[in-house]
Write an enzyme that holds these catalytic residues in place. Structure first.
Site, short mmCIF file in Angstrom:
data_model
loop_
_atom_site.label_atom_id
_atom_site.label_comp_id
_atom_site.label_asym_id
_atom_site.label_seq_id
_atom_site.Cartn_x
_atom_site.Cartn_y
_atom_site.Cartn_z
N ARG A 55 60.19 37.83 -9.44
CA ARG A 55 58.87 37.42 -8.62
C ARG A 55 57.72 38.38 -9.35
O ARG A 55 57.90 39.01 -10.10
CB ARG A 55 59.15 38.01 -7.29
CG ARG A 55 60.09 38.98 -6.66
CD ARG A 55 59.67 40.23 -7.08
NE ARG A 55 58.38 40.57 -6.95
CZ ARG A 55 57.71 41.57 -7.36
NH1 ARG A 55 58.10 42.49 -8.39
NH2 ARG A 55 56.29 41.98 -6.97
N GLY A 56 56.56 38.04 -8.69
CA GLY A 56 55.40 38.94 -9.39
C GLY A 56 54.61 37.85 -10.29
O GLY A 56 55.53 37.17 -10.88
N ALA A 57 53.50 37.93 -10.42
CA ALA A 57 52.70 36.82 -10.94
C ALA A 57 53.13 36.53 -12.43
O ALA A 57 53.46 35.46 -12.85
CB ALA A 57 51.21 37.12 -10.94
N ARG A 96 56.57 27.74 -6.46
CA ARG A 96 55.68 28.62 -5.54
C ARG A 96 54.18 28.32 -5.66
O ARG A 96 53.82 28.34 -7.07
CB ARG A 96 56.14 30.16 -6.08
CG ARG A 96 57.54 30.65 -5.59
CD ARG A 96 57.60 32.33 -5.49
NE ARG A 96 56.97 32.75 -4.40
CZ ARG A 96 56.74 34.10 -4.42
NH1 ARG A 96 57.11 34.85 -5.27
NH2 ARG A 96 55.90 34.60 -3.13
N GLN A 201 58.46 45.45 -0.63
CA GLN A 201 58.38 45.46 -2.30
C GLN A 201 58.04 47.00 -2.65
O GLN A 201 58.28 47.44 -3.86
CB GLN A 201 57.64 44.33 -2.70
CG GLN A 201 58.44 42.99 -2.75
CD GLN A 201 57.39 42.13 -2.85
OE1 GLN A 201 56.56 41.81 -2.32
NE2 GLN A 201 58.08 40.82 -3.67
N ASP A 242 47.61 37.85 -7.45
CA ASP A 242 48.35 36.40 -7.72
C ASP A 242 47.53 35.56 -7.95
O ASP A 242 47.88 34.43 -8.80
CB ASP A 242 49.07 36.05 -6.45
CG ASP A 242 50.28 37.31 -6.23
OD1 ASP A 242 51.26 37.09 -6.48
OD2 ASP A 242 49.98 38.05 -5.51
N ASN A 252 46.31 38.38 -3.14
CA ASN A 252 47.58 39.37 -3.35
C ASN A 252 48.34 39.50 -1.99
O ASN A 252 48.18 38.84 -1.17
CB ASN A 252 46.95 40.56 -3.83
CG ASN A 252 47.83 41.53 -4.54
OD1 ASN A 252 48.68 41.21 -5.33
ND2 ASN A 252 48.13 42.76 -4.12
N LYS A 253 49.45 40.25 -2.27
CA LYS A 253 50.43 40.29 -1.36
C LYS A 253 49.94 40.65 0.12
O LYS A 253 48.85 41.19 0.21
CB LYS A 253 51.37 41.55 -1.57
CG LYS A 253 52.42 41.67 -0.56
CD LYS A 253 53.45 40.38 -0.42
CE LYS A 253 54.10 39.74 -1.67
NZ LYS A 253 54.92 38.64 -1.54
O1 MRU Z 1 55.62 37.33 -3.55
P1 MRU Z 1 55.66 37.94 -4.93
O2 MRU Z 1 56.44 39.14 -4.86
O3 MRU Z 1 55.78 37.06 -6.27
O4 MRU Z 1 54.16 38.43 -5.12
C1 MRU Z 1 53.68 39.03 -5.93
C2 MRU Z 1 53.55 40.34 -5.70
O5 MRU Z 1 54.29 41.21 -5.70
C3 MRU Z 1 52.07 40.99 -5.48
O6 MRU Z 1 51.32 40.36 -4.67
C4 MRU Z 1 51.65 41.59 -6.58
O7 MRU Z 1 50.64 42.80 -6.13
C5 MRU Z 1 50.77 40.70 -7.52
S1 MRU Z 1 51.77 40.22 -8.62
C6 MRU Z 1 51.26 41.03 -9.82
#
Ligand code: MRU
Length: 360
Positions: A55-57, A96, A201, A242, A252-253
């Protein structure tokens, strides 16, 4: 980055490809267990993106590129390889919806395939391009660290929300990369890490990373951030992204928007660290960014480790209550002090952001 396993330090990326297998760190098990997962075909790799093994962009983007490369390898013996590849691209893109890097990576591999004349060379090009995407991501994040470090004092304190460290990318990370660069430069940085609901997270991943890197940090409940900012404990906020729209609105999250409002109220700078692969020129504003809604179960249940060392989940809501689980929110550009990218820092001039220099 380095991970200490049985006393020995070893360098890991979050995701890589070996032959036709995509290997990744299983992030669902962190911080309690470090385990790798191997995906033998592109459908397994899609599943790993969906269930957030990876996960994470940036990490999602690199994994999506590798999934396309796997599909290309699989297509080599088929009667209708192109049909297979188009279908694969659609399925990967549907895994996603919010992280722009996923779409960026699939399109990059598709373009590399389209530029070739034979199937054999197209397959090779797909694998090369997927590896190039991963390498570019790691390098962009390294540069983000160099630029971001200039914003940090010799003694400073940073709040970061969720995990935009190296686990969220191929290596180095975005929001935490400046902290790692500052540590290497001998600075003393304290990190406050939240996102303690619903995915935890900040509690699970960011803390694990910072512990590995020997950086002083505190995990704080999501709802403590505002008070700590007002009390002067926090010097600045750096978060990841993201997807970033053309006007600077940033997804973002979930919870990031609230941090931005608190930072504004407390007079603290609020920076977004992201590679240019996260910018979506097709989104005019945050209204165009699709926000993923995930399963209600992520709100109803919490995963953790029992005192007896077993991983398990407990239910925290009553039977019968419904839950809503938006994975992201959008922070309007006006709350953002600047973007830390691999091409430099773009500050919020009064009229908004001038992103032109990103595309030169
Ligand atoms: O749902 P995820 O874990 O894929 O979401 C991404 C993130 O963890 C956050 O939004 C993060 O700050 C950005 S990804 C670099």
């Amino acid at each position: 980055m380095k991970v200490k396993l049985d006393g020995i330090e070893k360098h890991f990326r979050t995701v890589w490809m070996k032959g036709s297998t995509v290997c990744m760190i299983d992030q669902r098990l962190l911080p309690h267990r470090f385990k790798l997962l191997k995906c033998r075909n592109y459908l397994d790799t899609i599943e790993a993106i969906k269930n957030m093994t990876v996960r994470g962009a940036g990490a999602i983007g690199a994994t999506a590129g590798y999934a396309m490369a796997q599909a290309a390898l699989e297509s080599a013996n088929l009667r209708k390889p192109l049909k297979y590849l188009f279908m694969a691209a659609d399925k990967i893109k549907a895994s996603r919806p919010t992280a722009q890097n996923l779409f960026y990576a699939v399109d990059r591999v598709c373009n590399a395939i389209n530029n070739e004349e034979t199937l054999e060379s197209a397959v090779k090009a797909a694998v090369l391009e997927a590896n190039a995407i991963a390498n570019d991501d790691a390098e962009a994040c390294r540069k983000i660290g160099e630029f971001g470090n200039t914003l940090l004092g010799v003694k400073d304190s940073v709040l970061t929300h969720c995990n935009a460290g190296w686990l969220a990318f191929v290596d180095n990370g975005s929001a935490l990369s400046p902290v790692y660069a500052a540590k290497a430069a001998g600075k003393q940085i304290i990190v406050y890490s939240d996102e303690t609901r619903p995915r935890l997270q900040g509690a699970n991943l960011t803390s694990w990373e910072l512990l590995n890197e020997g950086i002083e940090h505190y995990v704080i409940p999501d709802n403590a951030a505002g008070a700590f900012m007002r009390d002067g404990r926090i010097g600045l906020v750096i978060v990841g992204a993201d997807r970033i729209a053309n006007n600077g609105d940033t997804a973002n999250k979930i919870g990031t928007y609230e941090k931005a409002i608190c930072a504004r109220a407390a007079g603290i700078p609020f920076y977004v660290a992201a590679p240019t692969s996260t910018f979506d020129v097709n989104c005019r504003s945050g209204r165009d960014i699709p926000i993923e809604y995930r399963s209600e179960d992520e709100v109803h249940w919490i995963y953790g480790m029992t005192e007896k060392g077993k991983r398990g989940r407990v239910k925290v809501t009553p039977e019968g209550s419904k839950a809503l689980n938006p994975a992201f929110d959008v922070t309007p550009a006006e709350y953002i002090s600047g973007f830390i990218t691999e091409k430099g820092i773009i500050l919020n001039e009064n009229k908004g952001f001038d992103f032109e220099k990103l595309w030169k």
